[in-house]
Design an enzyme around this catalytic site. Structure first.
Site, PDB file in Angstrom:
ATOM      1  NE  ARG A 121      -3.990  -2.067   1.976  1.00  0.00           N
ATOM      2  CZ  ARG A 121      -3.854  -3.137   2.744  1.00  0.00           C
ATOM      3  NH1 ARG A 121      -2.904  -3.176   3.654  1.00  0.00           N
ATOM      4  NH2 ARG A 121      -4.654  -4.155   2.607  1.00  0.00           N
ATOM      5  CE  LYS A 143      -1.054  13.956 -14.649  1.00  0.00           C
ATOM      6  NZ  LYS A 143      -1.405  14.444 -16.000  1.00  0.00           N
ATOM      7  CD  GLU A 185       6.456  16.615 -22.706  1.00  0.00           C
ATOM      8  OE1 GLU A 185       5.935  17.684 -22.341  1.00  0.00           O
ATOM      9  OE2 GLU A 185       5.809  15.569 -22.874  1.00  0.00           O
ATOM     10  CE  LYS A 227       4.897  17.509 -14.228  1.00  0.00           C
ATOM     11  NZ  LYS A 227       4.892  16.301 -15.006  1.00  0.00           N
ATOM     12  CD  GLU A 237      -4.275  16.753 -15.813  1.00  0.00           C
ATOM     13  OE1 GLU A 237      -3.178  16.207 -15.627  1.00  0.00           O
ATOM     14  OE2 GLU A 237      -4.903  16.672 -16.864  1.00  0.00           O
ATOM     15  NE  ARG A 241       0.162  17.136 -13.010  1.00  0.00           N
ATOM     16  CZ  ARG A 241       0.821  16.310 -12.226  1.00  0.00           C
ATOM     17  NH1 ARG A 241       0.573  16.289 -10.941  1.00  0.00           N
ATOM     18  NH2 ARG A 241       1.749  15.503 -12.718  1.00  0.00           N
ATOM     19  CG  ASN A 245      -2.405  17.396 -20.178  1.00  0.00           C
ATOM     20  OD1 ASN A 245      -1.403  16.707 -19.964  1.00  0.00           O
ATOM     21  ND2 ASN A 245      -3.449  17.403 -19.364  1.00  0.00           N
ATOM     22  CG  HIS A 248       0.489  16.220 -23.992  1.00  0.00           C
ATOM     23  ND1 HIS A 248       1.267  17.333 -24.202  1.00  0.00           N
ATOM     24  CD2 HIS A 248       1.283  15.338 -23.314  1.00  0.00           C
ATOM     25  CE1 HIS A 248       2.472  17.136 -23.676  1.00  0.00           C
ATOM     26  NE2 HIS A 248       2.512  15.941 -23.136  1.00  0.00           N
ATOM     27  CG  HIS A 252      -1.685  11.488 -25.268  1.00  0.00           C
ATOM     28  ND1 HIS A 252      -2.190  12.035 -24.122  1.00  0.00           N
ATOM     29  CD2 HIS A 252      -0.381  11.225 -24.999  1.00  0.00           C
ATOM     30  CE1 HIS A 252      -1.246  12.118 -23.199  1.00  0.00           C
ATOM     31  NE2 HIS A 252      -0.130  11.634 -23.709  1.00  0.00           N
ATOM     32  CG  HIS A 265       5.287  11.609 -25.190  1.00  0.00           C
ATOM     33  ND1 HIS A 265       3.920  11.480 -25.184  1.00  0.00           N
ATOM     34  CD2 HIS A 265       5.570  12.679 -24.400  1.00  0.00           C
ATOM     35  CE1 HIS A 265       3.397  12.427 -24.404  1.00  0.00           C
ATOM     36  NE2 HIS A 265       4.381  13.161 -23.914  1.00  0.00           N
TER      37      HIS A 265
HETATM   38  P1  NAD Z   1      11.775   5.580 -22.189  1.00  0.00           P
HETATM   39  O1  NAD Z   1      11.731   5.482 -20.740  1.00  0.00           O
HETATM   40  O2  NAD Z   1      11.227   4.434 -22.980  1.00  0.00           O
HETATM   41  O3  NAD Z   1      13.279   5.833 -22.647  1.00  0.00           O
HETATM   42  C1  NAD Z   1      13.567   5.950 -24.022  1.00  0.00           C
HETATM   43  C2  NAD Z   1      14.659   4.971 -24.471  1.00  0.00           C
HETATM   44  O4  NAD Z   1      15.912   5.479 -24.046  1.00  0.00           O
HETATM   45  C3  NAD Z   1      14.531   3.569 -23.885  1.00  0.00           C
HETATM   46  O5  NAD Z   1      14.947   2.652 -24.858  1.00  0.00           O
HETATM   47  C4  NAD Z   1      15.519   3.589 -22.717  1.00  0.00           C
HETATM   48  O6  NAD Z   1      15.999   2.316 -22.432  1.00  0.00           O
HETATM   49  C5  NAD Z   1      16.600   4.486 -23.265  1.00  0.00           C
HETATM   50  N1  NAD Z   1      17.357   5.245 -22.280  1.00  0.00           N
HETATM   51  C6  NAD Z   1      16.861   5.932 -21.213  1.00  0.00           C
HETATM   52  N2  NAD Z   1      17.824   6.638 -20.629  1.00  0.00           N
HETATM   53  C7  NAD Z   1      18.968   6.385 -21.305  1.00  0.00           C
HETATM   54  C8  NAD Z   1      20.293   6.857 -21.198  1.00  0.00           C
HETATM   55  N3  NAD Z   1      20.635   7.775 -20.301  1.00  0.00           N
HETATM   56  N4  NAD Z   1      21.220   6.367 -22.050  1.00  0.00           N
HETATM   57  C9  NAD Z   1      20.862   5.487 -23.013  1.00  0.00           C
HETATM   58  N5  NAD Z   1      19.617   5.030 -23.197  1.00  0.00           N
HETATM   59  C10 NAD Z   1      18.679   5.494 -22.366  1.00  0.00           C
HETATM   60  O7  NAD Z   1      11.022   6.887 -22.750  1.00  0.00           O
HETATM   61  P2  NAD Z   1      10.822   8.351 -22.178  1.00  0.00           P
HETATM   62  O8  NAD Z   1      10.652   9.189 -23.378  1.00  0.00           O
HETATM   63  O9  NAD Z   1      11.809   8.718 -21.173  1.00  0.00           O
HETATM   64  O10 NAD Z   1       9.429   8.239 -21.421  1.00  0.00           O
HETATM   65  C11 NAD Z   1       8.227   7.949 -22.106  1.00  0.00           C
HETATM   66  C12 NAD Z   1       7.218   7.506 -21.094  1.00  0.00           C
HETATM   67  O11 NAD Z   1       7.001   8.554 -20.150  1.00  0.00           O
HETATM   68  C13 NAD Z   1       5.852   7.201 -21.693  1.00  0.00           C
HETATM   69  O12 NAD Z   1       5.395   5.985 -21.163  1.00  0.00           O
HETATM   70  C14 NAD Z   1       4.971   8.342 -21.224  1.00  0.00           C
HETATM   71  O13 NAD Z   1       3.627   7.956 -21.050  1.00  0.00           O
HETATM   72  C15 NAD Z   1       5.615   8.685 -19.912  1.00  0.00           C
HETATM   73  N6  NAD Z   1       5.362  10.050 -19.438  1.00  0.00           N
HETATM   74  C16 NAD Z   1       4.953  10.208 -18.148  1.00  0.00           C
HETATM   75  C17 NAD Z   1       4.718  11.465 -17.644  1.00  0.00           C
HETATM   76  C18 NAD Z   1       4.325  11.626 -16.221  1.00  0.00           C
HETATM   77  O14 NAD Z   1       4.002  12.759 -15.811  1.00  0.00           O
HETATM   78  N7  NAD Z   1       4.369  10.582 -15.417  1.00  0.00           N
HETATM   79  C19 NAD Z   1       4.929  12.596 -18.453  1.00  0.00           C
HETATM   80  C20 NAD Z   1       5.366  12.410 -19.767  1.00  0.00           C
HETATM   81  C21 NAD Z   1       5.588  11.127 -20.250  1.00  0.00           C
HETATM   82  N1  GLY Z   2       2.935  15.370 -18.029  1.00  0.00           N
HETATM   83  C1  GLY Z   2       1.751  16.027 -17.578  1.00  0.00           C
HETATM   84  C2  GLY Z   2       1.612  16.093 -16.088  1.00  0.00           C
HETATM   85  O1  GLY Z   2       2.477  15.678 -15.362  1.00  0.00           O
HETATM   86  O2  GLY Z   2       0.625  16.541 -15.628  1.00  0.00           O
END
Ligand code: NAD
Ligand code: GLY
Length: 358
Positions: A121, A143, A185, A227, A237, A241, A245, A248, A252, A265
């Site tokens: 939990r 998030k 971003e 942020k 949100e 917040r 987006n 987005h 999306h 993305h």
């Molecule tokens: P990711 O985590 O898939 O990383 C991209 C690629 O780069 C992967 O293949 C990873 O293995 C590689 N990688 C990461 N760091 C590295 C490094 N330093 N050196 C070499 N390779 C590296 O993708 P991302 O773009 O970081 O994240 C996308 C995800 O984030 C999506 O699932 C999206 O929904 C989510 N997201 C979440 C929020 C949130 O607020 N929680 C906001 C935006 C996006």
């Molecule tokens: N990436 C959008 C948020 O964190 O609200």
């Protein structure tokens, strides 16, 4: 090193931005007064580069870390991988005071954060984001979650980390396409909140494309500040917040309708932001010159600003837009810009107008 505070009362935390932070992970975690056992959750790419350093730093500070490595890629953001991670935590007897370190990009951060939110939990977790996107966006704000077959991020929790360490050195190994995707971003923060940041990005883009540390540190810290300010006002949100987006809604839908992975993305939201800027011109009177500046900055960064849509894909894209979490009562709500640096959220936009800009 720069430090940004996320102001959330008892759930407040710091974001540290600088070089060499991974080596200090253990010392920073020690200050948080957590249990000795911890799990580093990473993916197969990131683990290859940085798991050893993370484990070494944690062990040197007296922790007993275990390593959990998931396959790299969006597919790991799913409930079956959550279950596998939790099984590992139970096997290694992590308890309530134990903690998780999310070492990786947004996929690892969202997954490990959700594991932390739900195992026993809720146990504490620390974000060590290693992509530009994760450093300026996904690691901050709480998030967490995973995908279902029905769509992205449909299961999740708001769950804040105890600390975020943005080690700029980790960005050196990030593939160029991933790095540039993260710039989408970064540009978003300028458009939605800070005209001076936008102007700085126009000026310093070549330095950022070369990943120069001083420029990166200033820009990443500013994005985190924005942020933090937004999340500090509206953690879950229910209002402001939503401005995060910008771009987005269409972005999306592009990711979803073209099959995840075709567009990263950041690439999808670059197209989405340019479309949203064009809608902003029609609906809120965003000056044409500012639409042009926004589009040009994405182009100069090497990001796509248009998508070729046949009629079948166009249909799929609009169907995906109507499935978005931001839809209420069948109406799509957009974040639109009045000018660079100021946006409005909750703007209802008719589908015909959207059709005209993509
Ligand atoms: P990711 O985590 O898939 O990383 C991209 C690629 O780069 C992967 O293949 C990873 O293995 C590689 N990688 C990461 N760091 C590295 C490094 N330093 N050196 C070499 N390779 C590296 O993708 P991302 O773009 O970081 O994240 C996308 C995800 O984030 C999506 O699932 C999206 O929904 C989510 N997201 C979440 C929020 C949130 O607020 N929680 C906001 C935006 C996006
Ligand atoms: N990436 C959008 C948020 O964190 O609200």
């Amino acid at each position: 090193m720069r430090i940004v505070q996320v102001p959330l009362g008892q759930r407040s935390y710091s974001i540290k931005v600088g070089g060499g932070l991974l080596a200090r992970l253990g010392a920073d975690c020690a200050r948080l007064k957590l249990g000795r056992r911890c799990a580093v959750i990473t993916d197969s790419n990131v683990g290859r580069h940085y798991a050893k350093a993370a484990l070494k730093s944690l062990a040197a500070a007296g922790f007993q870390p275990v390593l959990i490595t998931v396959p790299a890629g969006e597919k790991s953001k799913c409930l079956s991988v959550v279950e596998k991670c939790c099984d590992q935590l139970a096997k290694h007897r992590l308890e309530r005071k134990s903690f998780i370190v999310a070492l990786g990009g947004g996929v690892v951060g969202d997954l490990a954060g959700f594991v932390a939110a739900t195992y026993l939990r809720g146990i504490p977790f620390v974000q060590v984001p290693t992509t530009l996107l994760a450093q300026v966006d996904s690691s901050v704000g709480g998030k967490t979650g995973v995908n279902l077959k029905a769509g992205k991020n449909l299961v999740g929790a708001f769950y804040q980390p105890q600390l975020v360490l943005c080690d700029l050195d980790t960005l050196k190994t990030l593939p160029r396409r991933e790095y540039v995707s993260g710039l989408a971003e970064v540009i978003k923060y300028g458009v939605i909140y800070d005209a001076a940041l936008f102007a700085r990005l126009e000026r310093d883009l070549p330095k950022l494309l070369r990943r120069e540390t001083a420029s990166l540190a200033a820009v990443i810290a500013r994005c985190c500040e924005i942020k933090a300010e937004v999340v500090g006002q509206d953690e879950t949100e229910s209002g402001v917040r939503a401005i995060l987006n910008f771009g987005h809604t269409i972005g999306h839908a592009i990711e979803n309708s073209s099959g995840y992975g075709k567009f990263l993305h950041g690439e999808a939201i670059a197209i989405g932001q340019v479309a949203a800027a064009k809608l902003s011109q029609q609906i809120l009177g965003l000056p044409a010159g500012e639409v042009e500046r926004i589009e040009q900055l994405f182009v100069r960064a090497g990001l796509p600003v248009k998508i070729k849509l046949g009629s079948a894909l166009r249909k799929k894209l609009f169907a995906a837009m109507l499935l978005d979490k931001k839809v209420s009562d069948g109406e799509v709500k957009f974040v639109l810009a009045e000018k660079i640096g100021r946006v409005r959220f909750g703007c209802k936009v008719g589908m015909a107008a959207v059709n005209g800009v993509i």
